[in-house]
Design a protein around this motif. Structure first.
Motif, PDB file in Angstrom:
ATOM      1  N   ALA A 141       0.396  -1.071   0.292  1.00  0.00           N
ATOM      2  CA  ALA A 141       0.166   0.284   0.018  1.00  0.00           C
ATOM      3  C   ALA A 141       0.969   1.251   0.175  1.00  0.00           C
ATOM      4  N   SER A 142       1.533   1.052   0.866  1.00  0.00           N
ATOM      5  CA  SER A 142       2.797   2.541   0.654  1.00  0.00           C
ATOM      6  C   SER A 142       3.595   2.345  -0.847  1.00  0.00           C
ATOM      7  N   VAL A 143       3.908   1.422  -1.322  1.00  0.00           N
ATOM      8  CA  VAL A 143       4.694   1.667  -2.573  1.00  0.00           C
ATOM      9  C   VAL A 143       4.162   1.805  -3.109  1.00  0.00           C
ATOM     10  N   ASN A 144       2.410   2.073  -3.678  1.00  0.00           N
ATOM     11  CA  ASN A 144       1.640   2.149  -4.145  1.00  0.00           C
ATOM     12  C   ASN A 144       0.959   3.895  -3.971  1.00  0.00           C
ATOM     13  N   LEU A 164       6.065  15.680  -1.607  1.00  0.00           N
ATOM     14  CA  LEU A 164       5.848  15.626  -0.754  1.00  0.00           C
ATOM     15  C   LEU A 164       5.270  14.036  -0.374  1.00  0.00           C
ATOM     16  N   LEU A 165       3.939  14.538  -0.307  1.00  0.00           N
ATOM     17  CA  LEU A 165       3.335  13.164   0.572  1.00  0.00           C
ATOM     18  C   LEU A 165       4.201  11.762  -0.125  1.00  0.00           C
ATOM     19  N   ALA A 166       4.665  11.671  -1.830  1.00  0.00           N
ATOM     20  CA  ALA A 166       4.943  10.872  -2.258  1.00  0.00           C
ATOM     21  C   ALA A 166       6.305   9.932  -1.044  1.00  0.00           C
ATOM     22  N   ALA A 167       7.326  11.233  -1.189  1.00  0.00           N
ATOM     23  CA  ALA A 167       8.298  10.947  -0.184  1.00  0.00           C
ATOM     24  C   ALA A 167       7.625  10.501   1.222  1.00  0.00           C
ATOM     25  N   VAL A 168       6.466  10.850   1.896  1.00  0.00           N
ATOM     26  CA  VAL A 168       6.700  10.569   3.269  1.00  0.00           C
ATOM     27  C   VAL A 168       5.729   8.929   2.783  1.00  0.00           C
ATOM     28  N   ALA A 169       5.166   8.569   2.335  1.00  0.00           N
ATOM     29  CA  ALA A 169       4.494   7.206   1.695  1.00  0.00           C
ATOM     30  C   ALA A 169       6.345   6.451   1.381  1.00  0.00           C
ATOM     31  N   TYR A 170       6.834   7.099   0.750  1.00  0.00           N
ATOM     32  CA  TYR A 170       7.943   5.895   0.745  1.00  0.00           C
ATOM     33  C   TYR A 170       9.499   5.821   1.841  1.00  0.00           C
ATOM     34  N   LYS A 171       8.926   6.848   2.558  1.00  0.00           N
ATOM     35  CA  LYS A 171       9.433   6.275   4.477  1.00  0.00           C
ATOM     36  C   LYS A 171       8.490   5.416   4.609  1.00  0.00           C
ATOM     37  N   GLY A 172       7.467   5.501   4.611  1.00  0.00           N
ATOM     38  CA  GLY A 172       6.307   4.747   5.572  1.00  0.00           C
ATOM     39  C   GLY A 172       6.645   3.020   5.064  1.00  0.00           C
ATOM     40  N   ALA A 173       6.793   3.184   3.349  1.00  0.00           N
ATOM     41  CA  ALA A 173       7.283   1.825   2.407  1.00  0.00           C
ATOM     42  C   ALA A 173       8.465   1.324   3.440  1.00  0.00           C
ATOM     43  N   VAL A 174       9.472   2.424   3.837  1.00  0.00           N
ATOM     44  CA  VAL A 174      11.069   1.390   4.049  1.00  0.00           C
ATOM     45  C   VAL A 174      10.462   1.028   6.243  1.00  0.00           C
ATOM     46  N   THR A 175       9.800   1.799   6.338  1.00  0.00           N
ATOM     47  CA  THR A 175       9.499   1.477   7.938  1.00  0.00           C
ATOM     48  C   THR A 175       8.389  -0.217   7.664  1.00  0.00           C
ATOM     49  N   ALA A 209       3.129  10.406  -9.683  1.00  0.00           N
ATOM     50  CA  ALA A 209       2.409  10.058 -11.586  1.00  0.00           C
ATOM     51  C   ALA A 209       1.361  11.022 -10.869  1.00  0.00           C
ATOM     52  N   SER A 210       0.650  11.714  -9.748  1.00  0.00           N
ATOM     53  CA  SER A 210      -0.075  12.990 -10.037  1.00  0.00           C
ATOM     54  C   SER A 210       0.769  14.186  -9.893  1.00  0.00           C
ATOM     55  N   GLY A 211       2.227  13.995  -9.131  1.00  0.00           N
ATOM     56  CA  GLY A 211       3.128  15.743  -9.003  1.00  0.00           C
ATOM     57  C   GLY A 211       3.486  15.408 -10.483  1.00  0.00           C
ATOM     58  N   THR A 212       3.539  14.678 -11.093  1.00  0.00           N
ATOM     59  CA  THR A 212       4.755  14.997 -12.509  1.00  0.00           C
ATOM     60  C   THR A 212       3.518  15.729 -13.475  1.00  0.00           C
ATOM     61  N   LEU A 213       1.979  14.658 -13.233  1.00  0.00           N
ATOM     62  CA  LEU A 213       0.535  15.636 -14.018  1.00  0.00           C
ATOM     63  C   LEU A 213       0.055  16.763 -13.395  1.00  0.00           C
ATOM     64  N   ALA A 214       0.260  17.262 -12.875  1.00  0.00           N
ATOM     65  CA  ALA A 214      -0.216  18.497 -11.831  1.00  0.00           C
ATOM     66  C   ALA A 214       1.300  18.893 -12.731  1.00  0.00           C
ATOM     67  N   ALA A 215       3.020  18.854 -13.102  1.00  0.00           N
ATOM     68  CA  ALA A 215       3.265  19.830 -13.320  1.00  0.00           C
ATOM     69  C   ALA A 215       3.167  20.020 -14.802  1.00  0.00           C
TER      70      ALA A 215
END
Length: 287
Positions: A170-173, A204-215, A180-186
């Protein structure tokens, strides 16, 4: 994505008032489109779930465009590990607080891969810590024995493993979705000064999700160690090999690893007791 398309952001200035539905039928239509799109996208992407995790783990050497970046990031991971080792060594000579710092440094090193097999990302090293050390402590090759020993786990441990793996996926997804949302928004909002906050917020939310995936990956790797602690002898029983004496355990499991790797001359005894024949083979029964 749906909001960007409805507002016309990709074809010019966005008309955000067009995003919100104006009546009940429009609300129902929007919910159906979003729900159906999410279901179809989930079905299409489900076979690539393992690949989505592998990319974030840092298995980039096969692609020339990312092989150089992989080397740079791997070196950064190595230097970070060496810095943790130096911090732990220096802190051990201090007082109580310094020993806490050393303990934290050792914990962080234990949750990552060994220095000679580091990957470019923290997620890859967290998972590799389980993949290369969980079974090796007992002489078992984790990668070849894991699918087999996983079938021997108790129901309670299987549920905990599923929960940890679901949290990781779930964190990876979420990480990929926010990227993808950030790229499309840009792309869609580059000419919208009032909406330029959207791409950085998504990243920023992608980075938070990635940190959750590491945990979540660290928790999953820890559970892999628990599986081998509790069920390695169940694996021997399932393969019909006798239990070893304490001093022969490492040698026995090393031979099992050789067998799982395809070597038929591992020299393991086969223990498959036959069931005793029934007393009545002619179908008669005692009164």
């Amino acid at each position: 994505m749906y909001a960007l398309v409805r507002s016309g952001s990709f074809s010019g200035r966005a008309r955000w008032q067009a995003v919100l539905p104006v009546d009940a039928s429009a609300v129902i239509g929007s919910l159906l489109v979003i729900g159906a799109g999410a279901v179809v996208l989930g079905i299409l992407l489900h076979p690539f779930q393992v690949r989505a995790v592998r990319v974030l783990e840092g298995y980039w050497d096969r692609w020339p465009a990312t092989a150089g970046l992989a080397g740079v990031l791997t070196e950064m991971q190595r230097r970070r590990r060496q810095a943790l080792s130096a911090r732990a060594a220096s802190a051990l000579r201090g007082g109580v607080n310094a020993r806490r710092v050393a303990a934290d440094a050792y914990r962080r090193m234990a949750s990552g891969a060994p220095e000679d097999v580091l990957l470019p990302t923290a997620l890859g090293n967290a998972l590799r810590a389980g993949e290369l050390t969980a079974g090796e402590r007992y002489g078992l090759a984790t990668l070849s024995s894991w699918p087999r020993i996983l079938m021997q786990t108790s129901d309670r441990l299987s549920e905990v493993l599923r929960s940890a793996r679901t949290a990781l996926d779930a964190s990876v997804n979420l990480c990929w979705s926010f990227l993808a949302s950030g790229t499309l928004a840009a792309v869609a909002l580059y000419d919208e000064p009032v909406a330029r906050w959207a791409p950085p917020a998504s990243f920023l939310l992608a980075a938070v999700a990635y940190k959750g995936a590491v945990t979540a990956a660290q928790a999953y790797a820890g559970l892999m160690h628990v599986v081998y602690d509790l069920h390695r002898f169940d694996l021997l029983d399932a393969l019909h090999h006798p239990l070893p004496e304490a001093e022969e355990e490492i040698e026995t499991f090393w031979r099992v690893s050789q067998l799982l790797a395809g070597r038929s001359d591992a020299g393991l005894p086969y223990d498959h007791p036959r069931r005793s024949a029934p007393d009545h083979v002619d179908g008669s029964a005692d009164s």
